[in-house]
Structure formats: C-alpha cells, structure tokens
Design a protein around this motif. Structure first.
Motif, PDB file in Angstrom:
ATOM      1  N   ASP A 162       0.863  -1.186   0.000  1.00 25.28           N
ATOM      2  CA  ASP A 162       0.000   0.000   0.000  1.00 25.28           C
ATOM      3  C   ASP A 162       0.891   1.224   0.000  1.00 25.28           C
ATOM      4  O   ASP A 162       1.289   1.710   1.048  1.00 25.28           O
ATOM      5  CB  ASP A 162      -0.903  -0.021   1.242  1.00 25.28           C
ATOM      6  N   VAL A 163       1.223   1.703  -1.189  1.00 26.38           N
ATOM      7  CA  VAL A 163       2.229   2.756  -1.280  1.00 26.38           C
ATOM      8  C   VAL A 163       1.927   3.662  -2.476  1.00 26.38           C
ATOM      9  O   VAL A 163       1.385   3.209  -3.483  1.00 26.38           O
ATOM     10  CB  VAL A 163       3.638   2.097  -1.373  1.00 26.38           C
ATOM     11  N   LEU A 164       2.202   4.946  -2.334  1.00 27.81           N
ATOM     12  CA  LEU A 164       2.053   5.868  -3.461  1.00 27.81           C
ATOM     13  C   LEU A 164       3.246   5.727  -4.391  1.00 27.81           C
ATOM     14  O   LEU A 164       4.380   5.680  -3.928  1.00 27.81           O
ATOM     15  CB  LEU A 164       1.992   7.313  -2.964  1.00 27.81           C
ATOM     16  N   ARG A 178      -1.992   5.171  -5.938  1.00 31.91           N
ATOM     17  CA  ARG A 178      -1.850   4.327  -4.757  1.00 31.91           C
ATOM     18  C   ARG A 178      -1.800   2.874  -5.218  1.00 31.91           C
ATOM     19  O   ARG A 178      -2.786   2.353  -5.730  1.00 31.91           O
ATOM     20  CB  ARG A 178      -3.045   4.572  -3.840  1.00 31.91           C
ATOM     21  N   ARG A 455       9.591   0.499  -1.684  1.00 28.77           N
ATOM     22  CA  ARG A 455       8.706   0.460  -0.523  1.00 28.77           C
ATOM     23  C   ARG A 455       8.517   1.838   0.111  1.00 28.77           C
ATOM     24  O   ARG A 455       7.436   2.177   0.583  1.00 28.77           O
ATOM     25  CB  ARG A 455       9.356  -0.487   0.477  1.00 28.77           C
ATOM     26  N   TYR A 456       9.599   2.616   0.149  1.00 26.63           N
ATOM     27  CA  TYR A 456       9.512   3.930   0.798  1.00 26.63           C
ATOM     28  C   TYR A 456       9.099   5.030  -0.174  1.00 26.63           C
ATOM     29  O   TYR A 456       9.150   6.198   0.139  1.00 26.63           O
ATOM     30  CB  TYR A 456      10.835   4.275   1.488  1.00 26.63           C
ATOM     31  N   ASN A 457       8.711   4.675  -1.363  1.00 25.77           N
ATOM     32  CA  ASN A 457       8.228   5.562  -2.447  1.00 25.77           C
ATOM     33  C   ASN A 457       9.055   6.819  -2.735  1.00 25.77           C
ATOM     34  O   ASN A 457      10.029   7.102  -2.066  1.00 25.77           O
ATOM     35  CB  ASN A 457       6.733   5.899  -2.296  1.00 25.77           C
ATOM     36  N   ASN A 458       8.661   7.503  -3.838  1.00 31.61           N
ATOM     37  CA  ASN A 458       9.383   8.698  -4.306  1.00 31.61           C
ATOM     38  C   ASN A 458      10.854   8.453  -4.620  1.00 31.61           C
ATOM     39  O   ASN A 458      11.642   9.398  -4.668  1.00 31.61           O
ATOM     40  CB  ASN A 458       9.282   9.840  -3.300  1.00 31.61           C
TER      41      ASN A 458
END
Lengths: 474, 474
Positions: A162-164, A178, A455-458
């Motif tokens: 569940d990550v942007l 998302r 996992r930590y996005n961006n």
C-alpha cells in the motif's frame, strides 16, 4: 501469508482456474465478446472537454479527471537548461489494486482484461481495480468499479502492499497512484473479463509484447519478497528451467539479488548518500504556465504538436466500449512521436546480480530526482547522432550479443492517457569487461535494495519499476 | 566504526577534552571573548534587502539566501479550509554537518558554539558546519566556513549519515537541508569556539533550556543505532543511573525501543499503508502568491503582522558579530507571537517504548503529510478554549503527573531565521489507562521504526526529529 508466498507464486504456473497456454486464447475470446471503437477526432468534437479561454489549457468541464497545461522548466541536468512544454496535470491520486488469494497453497492474483482507448490490441491485462478518484466518486455518473469495496473496506482482507508511486515525470506533473495488493480469505466472485493467475504465469506473459499493462506492472513491482527487518525465510530453490545450466544460473543469481542483504556493492546508506548528493547538485525549477504560453508547440484543429515534430502530440478521440462503466465518451490522449528505449544493465558482482541505476531529473518528478533505468530515451536522441554522442551506456544495449540479452519486449504505457505508446524494454547482462566504476550519476544496486527503495516511495521511477516487474524466473 | 559506536557514545561522558561539568563555563568564557549585538530596525534600514515593487516580497538584492513571500493554502485537514500567509522561501539546500572521530574507543562529535541573530543567549551549540549554499559559494564575500572542505572532499573520511531533511512546514516553503555525519581518522584542528563532545554529554546538556540549537538536534536525530539489514550487534548494557530502579527501567525500555525489530505494535508496512491512506485522504493545494496579496496581514514600518496579533510577525534587525564570516549585516527575521508545545506521548507496548505519532498536514510540506509529534501547537490554540476543544491528547500533556514526565525543556528554533523562538518540548509516559487504540491519524511507533523513516527522508518532521534527538539515556 508469508512474504515467501510471493516468491513461491512467482515460481509457479499451477493454477486450477487457467492454464498458462490458455491465457492468450482467453484474451481473444473476451475481445470478441465485446465491441470497442476508437477514432481520432478534431478537438471541436470533444464533448465535456474544451480549451479554457484564459489559459488555453485543455480541461474537463467538471474540473476533474486531468488537464493538459504548460510548464516552464529550468535545470542544470542535461544539455538543455530551459524549455517549456505541455504536461498532463492529474492531481487526483487513484487506486491501482490487486486482490490475491491463496489456493492450494499458491498465491493467485485476480487480474482484469481492461480496455483503454490508447491500448495497443485494445485490451490488456490490468490490476483488479484501476480507478481514479473521479471514477469512484462517480463524477461521470457511471457504475461503481467492480471490487472497489474490497479496497475501501479492508476489514475482510489484509494489506500486503500500500504505497504511493509516481508516474512518467516527462509527461505528468507530479502524478501518483496508490499501488495496493491485498489478500483475502473470502470467496471472491470472478466476473467476466477477470481471472486468477499465478505470478509465474504473469511473468510468462510479460515475455510477450504489449499484453500486461503499465498499471499492472507498477503494482507488481511493489511486491516485497523478503520479510520485514531483513529476516529471510528459507526460500524454495529457484525453479528448474527449460534453458538448462544457463537458465539455472540466471535463476540462482536473480534469487540471490532478490534476497540479498549482505553481498551488495554499496550499502543502502551509501546509496542514500549518493542520491542526496545528486539532489543537492541538480537544480530543478518547474513553474506551471498557461498552455498557450508554451513556445515551439502549435495547436491545429486536430492536435497540439512540437514544431520540429519531436516528442509527442496531444490529440482527441472518441471511444465506444460496451464493457466500461460509461459506454461511450470523448477524451484527449497523448501520442508519442516515436518509440523509446528503457534498458537496464545487469552485472554479477559479489555473486549476485546488480542493476545499473541512474539518478535522473524529469520535470514532473515530485522531488527533483528519481532512480531510473540505465538508459531511458527516445529513438530520436540516438538514431541521428554519432555513437559517441549517444546517451551513456546506450551502445552496450544496442550492440549487446544475443546471448547476453536477458529480457527484450515491447511494453505499453498507460492506455488511458497515451495513444498506442510502446517502448522497447531491455535487460542486458554485462561481463567482466564492463567496469564496476561508473559515471557519477549511476550506481549499482541489488534487486533487494531496489525493492526497499520502492517500498519507501518517491525513489524509483515508473520506467524502472515496470522494467523490474518484467524480470521473472525463466 | 560500528553502528553500536553511536550507542556507546550515547552511554558515555568520558572525554579527555572536556568534562561535562565544564561545558557551561566554556560557553560563558567563549561568549565573553566575543562581541555580539542585535537590534530591531525599521525595514527601511535594511541593507541589501528590500521589498520587490511588483510582488511586495521581501528579498535579498542578489536573489539568494531567502525571501519572504506569500502562499494561498487550501486543505481538508483541520478546521480552516483556506487561508493566505507569509512564508519563508529558501530553495537552496544547505549543509548541516558534524565531524566525528573515535578517541580512546569513544566516538566524539565536533560541536561549534555558534552565534545566530535570533538565538536566545546569542550563542548555542551547533553542528561542526552549518552553511547555506550562499555561504559556501560565498555570495556575501565572506570567509569560507571552517571545516567545509571535510564535507565537500570526503576522501579522508567516511559518511555515516547523509540525508535531506525538511524544516518547519508552517514557516518554510519546502525547505530542506542536507544532514550529514562523517567520521575521520585524520587529525582535526580544533578552532576556538569548537569542542569535541560525546553523545552522552550532548544529551546531558539537551536537558537544559536553549543550549543545543535546532540544526544540531536535527542532525543528531538522523543517527542510526542499528546495523543495516536489521542485524543488531550485541549492545552494551544501558548505563547505570542516578535515579535508581526507575531510571534503569527507563534506560532498558528506551534501548529496547531503539534496537527493536520484533516487538512493534504495527509492522513498518502497516505504518506505510496508514501513511499512504492519509496522503490520499488529505488534500493540500499550495499556490505561491505575491506577499502583498496575503490577506489579514498588515505591513508597517517595522513589521508585517497578522491583524489579530496571532502566529508570527516578520521583522528586520541589524547584527554585529566579530566571529562570523561577515562581521555585521542586516536581515529579516520571523518572530513568533507566543511559545508553542511540542509533545510526545510514550507508552510501553510489548515490553518496548512506543511513541504516539501524528500524520500532520502543513503548507510547506514537501509531500502533503509528515509524521509529527503527538501534539504540536501554539499556546493560543488551547489557552483560551474549553478543555474539550483543545488539540487531541494535549490534556494528557498538560495534566501529566510529574513522575510521568520523561523530558521537559524549552528548545529553540533556528536562530538564523527565527527571533528568540522557543517551544516547550515534552515527553510524557502514559500507562495502562491510556488505550492503545488511538484517533485515526495517529499511530504507535518504536524508536527503531522512526529511525528508519528518518533515514528515507520526507517522512518525519523537524519537530518530531528534534524531540527524538533530546531523548537520551538518563
């Protein structure tokens, strides 16, 4: 559910609901069951869409969905320091979600055959749910998308991902979706155009051109294969392979790269430091401007295009599809001028595969830089220039001997926004002759490290994520 | 260097260069050695600074350093849906760096007594290096900052921390600094106003009001205490304590919270999902506007202030300091109207301390939300309202029995931009009577989990980071 269930599903094509060899014919049968039509139309024939008088921006009358606007970009990355361009502004965060379920001990993914106006072949394999906020708040008055409730009301399921995640920074202004994967123990109704598949089956069809859509690929790229806090549960051995010893070696090294926590060339802290240094070094100023202030682009009755015929154009189209929430509509699409290359170099270092990753500035990036594939460029940036002026490392990709090419297919960009855009996705393994020392905005990373950054996005851009998602056990 | 060296340094006050009890008198002696002067002046007396005719923005004539501009904010977070306000725009990324070195087996931190115009007490303990890009590219023609080379040319040192971190989202528009800690084996010259300290000594003086500056606190908050990939080297036992059994229990639980990879209330993936859900839920639109378009704020000869006397004002001051690169200058500062509260609730769950963290929207945030302390508010938001309308959980902080208060001091915001601004930093331990079930935009996290989010940046806000940095072994 253990994280290793993902790994086991990626080893497996055992599926009581669908044999791998039947997937393509299922595709054809579903396409025949529906009626789809798409045609390019003049802008004047767009319904509910129009050009804003004040700005020239191309917008939906509701103010929702997306709009085509302009940006003015200044940067010290690359050879062009300042330009203006059209860009897609889609501030709404949408859902890209896959429902999974364990059947006979194997994790299955509920995939959808989804029609999008820009799709090559009209339908492609998509996540269970693909919905913009305007979709599910039903701005367009259509039906609510199937399976939406499973993602909104998660009481009967557990969340696995569940990550942007960002989308194309050259085309979208800070767009994100998302990306979700949930697992359920409930009975799930399987509607027409939906089907359970193992991860191994999805990887098998990812070896064909333009079948698995971009939204599915980005969601799949978010799968974590290892447990939290680095404790790796004993993995099953990688699968036997039809391609003999070479295939077995490939599978073993890929598994090692996926599970590795020790053999990386650079520690994660070193990679973060490298990324930090380049975020400080590269400047990126992006100002939103009216579309009619964009220079070197010209609007005609039927398109908005670059004066040198480069990059892309904005067109309008009319769509009919009897299986969508709304069965006919018109909308703008972005049409690429030419095919591009998205390529990654792979090298065995310390016994595990490492990917050569680039720190790349694109105007729509959320935070200056993202981690991009080794090569990400359009054909025009190398076809007409001498070898020595081509983008870094491109010649290794173009000149790679056949036996070093680990992956090579055409894959589509998102058909809801892009008109039949496909890019050549390539992974090439390089050997000892290729130095571990690389240009300063490139770095070697294992699959396990890339998964952490995803996992930590961006961090990891959509091209890189989608290419990684294609790389399965062979 | 092992990561546990950080932990051992935080246990230790053994330092051949400075006894803990001498730090304050060293402070006084260095202050007496210098001449500092600060006075508020009318805007008209600012040199090199002025209001732009077109926009009313307060800018430096070089276009560098920072400027005071306006923003228009729309959000569905909190009770105010739309407002305009002045904001500090400082797009340059600066350095905040600490040099460390192992001496007699203990890691020492080279700290600086630094004068900043807005500092309470004029000088505070700062990182080794604190430099904006305008400083080190020498826009103001001063001397190059000491120790800068150690951070630019890292060949003789190793990087322990190197990450971009955000600053106050209510005051700065997307400001970030590069937080670095390096370790060297070289001899390091120790100039006047610099001194080696153990992490234990720094924690000791963090228990006094307004001595350690914000820049030092944010850098210290980035220290990772565990090895990469979760493998924890056997830690030394937590230190003996003067406060007996209660202190020993506190140290043991704090160590467990710092090293924990198993006992957390929520997995990291659950926390990421919670954060993703709230990023999707909360909308934040921030448009830069000319300062003279900001409503309800009025400019006089000497300040720009809110018409109700709330929040902060913008003032101008003249500074003299004989030990700075430039010995006299004028500049704008932001002056808070009143003191605020920055507080965290702490609770033992599964045998380790968990912190109650809030997902908070602030207009200057890089990405909508950051993880904030349980309570972060100004006095005005609770002093004049009935108990039931106060910010969530504030009453637990204000009414906490003395024996549950684990930390309580006044700490300063950055004196280069803020005029004598201090906030009450508080950590309160709650017991069984406090439910583990919390409001939906709050979540329990261990120190170890918070450290991971700090490492990947853009997650933990500066107030939360700085408060965490204050919490040492007692």
């Amino acid at each position: 559910m253990k994280h290793s269930d993902f790994l086991n599903s990626s080893f497996s094509e055992e599926n009581p609901f669908m044999r791998t060899e039947d997937i393509v014919s299922w595709f054809h049968s579903r396409m025949e069951a529906h009626r789809f039509l798409i045609e390019e139309i003049p802008f004047a024939d767009l319904k509910e869409w129009g050009f804003c008088k004040e700005t020239g921006n191309l917008c939906h009358k509701s103010g929702r969905f997306f709009s085509i606007e302009g940006v003015k970009v200044r940067t010290n990355f690359g050879s062009t320091v300042e330009w203006t361009q059209p860009i897609i502004n889609q501030p709404e965060i949408g859902f890209l979600g896959i429902i999974t379920k364990k059947v006979n001990g194997v994790l299955l993914f509920l995939m959808q055959l989804k029609m999008e106006p820009g799709n090559i072949n009209m339908v492609q394999l998509a996540p269970t749910l693909q919905a913009t906020r305007s979709n599910y708040t039903r701005v367009h008055q259509g039906k609510s998308p199937p399976y939406l409730d499973a993602f909104l009301n998660k009481s009967n399921s557990r969340i696995l991902v569940d990550v942007l995640q960002s989308e194309q920074g050259a085309r979208f202004l800070r767009k994100r979706n998302r990306n979700m994967i949930i697992i359920t123990d409930d009975d799930v109704p399987v509607y027409d155009d939906y089907c359970w598949l193992t991860l191994g089956q999805i990887h098998r069809i990812l070896r064909k051109d333009n079948i698995v859509n971009m939204d599915a690929r980005t969601v799949l790229s978010c799968i974590p294969f290892v447990q939290e806090s680095g404790s790796v549960s004993a993995p099953a051995p990688p699968p036997a392979t039809e391609s003999g010893a070479a295939g077995a070696r490939f599978n073993r090294k890929l598994l090692a790269s996926t599970l590795d926590t020790q053999c990386h060339r650079h520690s994660t802290d070193e990679i973060i430091s490298w990324f930090t240094e380049h975020k400080m070094k590269y400047e990126l100023e992006v100002a939103r401007i009216p579309l009619h202030s964009v220079k070197k682009w010209t609007k005609s009755d039927r398109d908005i295009r670059h004066d040198d015929g480069k990059y892309f154009s904005v067109i309008a189209c009319r769509v009919e599809a009897d299986n969508r929430e709304v069965t006919s509509w018109t909308q703008p699409l972005v049409k690429a001028y030419e095919r591009g290359i998205i390529a990654m170099l792979l090298k065995e270092i310390n016994g595990v595969f490492h990917f050569l990753i680039q720190a790349k500035v694109e105007p729509g990036n959320f935070d200056v830089l993202e981690m991009a594939p080794t090569v990400q460029c359009i054909t025009g940036s190398y076809r007409d220039v001498p070898e020595e002026e081509r983008p870094p490392y491109l010649n290794y990709v173009l000149n790679a001997p056949k036996e070093c090419v680990r992956y090579s297919t055409l894959q589509s960009e998102e058909g809801g926004r892009f008109f039949r855009e496909e890019n050549h996705n390539i992974i090439v393994e390089v050997g000892d002759e290729f130095s571990e020392d690389v240009l300063e905005n490139y770095i070697w990373m294992t699959m396990s490290q890339l998964k952490d950054f995803i996992r930590y996005n961006n961090f990891v851009n959509v091209q890189c994520r989608c290419l990684l998602s294609c790389l399965g056990f062979i």
